[in-house]
Design an enzyme around this catalytic site. Structure first.
Site, mmCIF file in Angstrom:
data_model
loop_
_atom_site.group_PDB
_atom_site.id
_atom_site.type_symbol
_atom_site.label_atom_id
_atom_site.label_comp_id
_atom_site.label_asym_id
_atom_site.label_seq_id
_atom_site.Cartn_x
_atom_site.Cartn_y
_atom_site.Cartn_z
ATOM 1 N N LYS A 11 0.835 -1.334 0.015
ATOM 2 C CA LYS A 11 -0.183 0.176 -0.004
ATOM 3 C C LYS A 11 0.786 1.226 -0.032
ATOM 4 O O LYS A 11 2.055 1.261 0.210
ATOM 5 C CB LYS A 11 -0.852 -0.096 1.309
ATOM 6 C CG LYS A 11 -1.649 -1.156 1.103
ATOM 7 C CD LYS A 11 -2.759 -1.454 2.531
ATOM 8 C CE LYS A 11 -3.911 -2.595 2.417
ATOM 9 N NZ LYS A 11 -4.638 -2.616 3.522
ATOM 10 N N TYR A 51 -12.197 -3.053 -3.394
ATOM 11 C CA TYR A 51 -12.758 -3.146 -2.046
ATOM 12 C C TYR A 51 -14.053 -3.067 -1.924
ATOM 13 O O TYR A 51 -14.831 -2.599 -0.796
ATOM 14 C CB TYR A 51 -12.279 -1.773 -1.204
ATOM 15 C CG TYR A 51 -10.704 -2.342 -0.540
ATOM 16 C CD1 TYR A 51 -10.337 -3.420 -0.073
ATOM 17 C CD2 TYR A 51 -9.804 -1.313 -0.777
ATOM 18 C CE1 TYR A 51 -9.070 -3.526 0.877
ATOM 19 C CE2 TYR A 51 -8.400 -1.457 -0.641
ATOM 20 C CZ TYR A 51 -8.281 -2.701 0.231
ATOM 21 O OH TYR A 51 -6.933 -2.872 0.922
ATOM 22 N N PHE A 59 -15.234 2.501 7.655
ATOM 23 C CA PHE A 59 -13.880 2.941 7.148
ATOM 24 C C PHE A 59 -13.775 3.094 5.769
ATOM 25 O O PHE A 59 -12.674 3.183 5.308
ATOM 26 C CB PHE A 59 -12.808 1.773 7.898
ATOM 27 C CG PHE A 59 -13.004 0.312 7.415
ATOM 28 C CD1 PHE A 59 -12.514 -0.013 6.343
ATOM 29 C CD2 PHE A 59 -13.753 -0.583 8.434
ATOM 30 C CE1 PHE A 59 -12.757 -1.649 6.005
ATOM 31 C CE2 PHE A 59 -14.059 -1.782 8.193
ATOM 32 C CZ PHE A 59 -13.568 -2.317 6.827
ATOM 33 N N ARG A 87 -0.884 -14.745 3.494
ATOM 34 C CA ARG A 87 -1.839 -14.372 4.646
ATOM 35 C C ARG A 87 -1.041 -14.675 5.985
ATOM 36 O O ARG A 87 -1.218 -13.517 6.681
ATOM 37 C CB ARG A 87 -3.248 -14.817 4.772
ATOM 38 C CG ARG A 87 -4.091 -14.658 3.544
ATOM 39 C CD ARG A 87 -4.771 -13.294 3.591
ATOM 40 N NE ARG A 87 -5.555 -13.099 4.693
ATOM 41 C CZ ARG A 87 -6.440 -11.990 4.739
ATOM 42 N NH1 ARG A 87 -6.261 -10.746 4.016
ATOM 43 N NH2 ARG A 87 -7.289 -11.789 5.833
ATOM 44 N N THR A 93 -5.045 -8.193 10.481
ATOM 45 C CA THR A 93 -5.576 -7.087 9.932
ATOM 46 C C THR A 93 -5.054 -5.732 10.858
ATOM 47 O O THR A 93 -4.587 -5.030 10.215
ATOM 48 C CB THR A 93 -7.070 -6.874 9.740
ATOM 49 O OG1 THR A 93 -7.495 -7.948 9.004
ATOM 50 C CG2 THR A 93 -7.446 -5.659 9.125
ATOM 51 N N ARG A 104 2.948 -7.048 9.297
ATOM 52 C CA ARG A 104 2.339 -6.345 10.030
ATOM 53 C C ARG A 104 2.678 -5.933 11.233
ATOM 54 O O ARG A 104 2.696 -5.030 12.085
ATOM 55 C CB ARG A 104 0.886 -6.360 9.819
ATOM 56 C CG ARG A 104 0.342 -6.153 8.606
ATOM 57 C CD ARG A 104 -1.268 -6.642 8.423
ATOM 58 N NE ARG A 104 -1.978 -6.083 7.266
ATOM 59 C CZ ARG A 104 -3.077 -6.654 6.708
ATOM 60 N NH1 ARG A 104 -3.540 -7.730 7.399
ATOM 61 N NH2 ARG A 104 -3.607 -6.226 5.533
ATOM 62 N N ASN A 114 -1.656 -0.348 7.430
ATOM 63 C CA ASN A 114 -1.219 -1.661 7.798
ATOM 64 C C ASN A 114 -0.566 -2.090 6.595
ATOM 65 O O ASN A 114 -0.422 -3.490 6.419
ATOM 66 C CB ASN A 114 -2.556 -2.424 8.207
ATOM 67 C CG ASN A 114 -3.529 -2.749 7.283
ATOM 68 O OD1 ASN A 114 -3.310 -2.010 5.957
ATOM 69 N ND2 ASN A 114 -4.341 -3.522 7.508
ATOM 70 N N HIS A 117 -1.914 -5.410 1.521
ATOM 71 C CA HIS A 117 -3.062 -6.135 1.013
ATOM 72 C C HIS A 117 -2.826 -7.694 0.870
ATOM 73 O O HIS A 117 -1.723 -7.838 -0.252
ATOM 74 C CB HIS A 117 -3.959 -5.485 0.034
ATOM 75 C CG HIS A 117 -4.810 -6.631 -0.268
ATOM 76 N ND1 HIS A 117 -6.188 -6.588 0.245
ATOM 77 C CD2 HIS A 117 -5.046 -7.349 -1.441
ATOM 78 C CE1 HIS A 117 -6.898 -7.654 -0.527
ATOM 79 N NE2 HIS A 117 -6.120 -7.823 -1.746
ATOM 80 N N GLU A 128 -9.332 -10.524 -7.922
ATOM 81 C CA GLU A 128 -8.027 -9.473 -7.869
ATOM 82 C C GLU A 128 -7.016 -9.729 -8.970
ATOM 83 O O GLU A 128 -6.573 -8.853 -9.357
ATOM 84 C CB GLU A 128 -7.507 -9.435 -6.576
ATOM 85 C CG GLU A 128 -8.752 -9.137 -5.374
ATOM 86 C CD GLU A 128 -8.205 -9.606 -3.987
ATOM 87 O OE1 GLU A 128 -6.890 -9.890 -3.838
ATOM 88 O OE2 GLU A 128 -9.066 -9.261 -3.024
#
Ligand code: IDP
Ligand code: MG
Length: 151
Positions: A11, A51, A59, A87, A93, A104, A114, A117, A128
């Protein structure tokens, strides 16, 4: 384990904090193979499609603003069990709840920044990948693979 391809986004905070190499390195060292990679500013339209499942949540607007706030690095990683492996390497998250040793958990503090993704299942990974890499990915073999992957 089934060979999978998962979509990862570093990100804009990861790019601004010069953590691109650190983050990619962790996933690469795990043994995953990069089969697509691009630095790009994500359009608002693409961010909203990506998203869409979060539309209506409190949010959501801030999340879309965050993802379009600067260039991001978008990748596809391949390997056996790549979706779950990525993951677990990324961590929970909320960085404050993410285990030390995860991306993270080691590099982040708050959920709104964070860093990364990663697709959460086969269906989202396929959706995606098609959204960000409609022309597909690059397939190739690595000479080192027999040392990483038992055939
Ligand atoms: P994930 O990225 O771990 O899959 P999701 O629940 O799918 O987490 O949420 C997508 C993204 O939305 C998160 O990575 C984070 O950037 C943002 N987000 C989720 N929950 C919150 C929140 O409570 N406040 C602010 N941002 C949030
Ligand atoms: Mg998610």
């Amino acid at each position: 384990m089934a060979d999978e391809q998962t979509l990862v986004i570093i990100k804009p905070d990861g790019v601004q904090r010069s953590l691109v190499g650190e983050i990619i390195g962790r996933l690469e060292r795990r043994g995953l193979r990069i089969v697509a990679m691009e630095l790009r500013s994500i359009s608002r339209e693409t961010a909203e499609r990506h998203y869409a499942e979060h539309e209506g949540k409190p949010f959501y607007a801030g999340l879309v603003d965050y993802i379009v706030s600067g260039p991001a690095v978008i990748l596809v990683f391949a390997g056996p069990g790549a979706i779950a492996v990525t993951r677990s390497t990324v961590g929970a998250t909320r960085p404050a709840e993410a285990a030390p040793g995860t991306i993270r958990g080691d590099l982040g503090l708050t959920v709104g920044r964070n860093l990364i993704h990663a697709s959460d299942g086969e269906e989202s990974a396929a959706r995606e990948r098609a959204l960000f890499f409609p022309d597909g990915v690059t397939s190739y073999d690595r000479a080192i693979d027999p040392w990483i992957l038992e055939s």
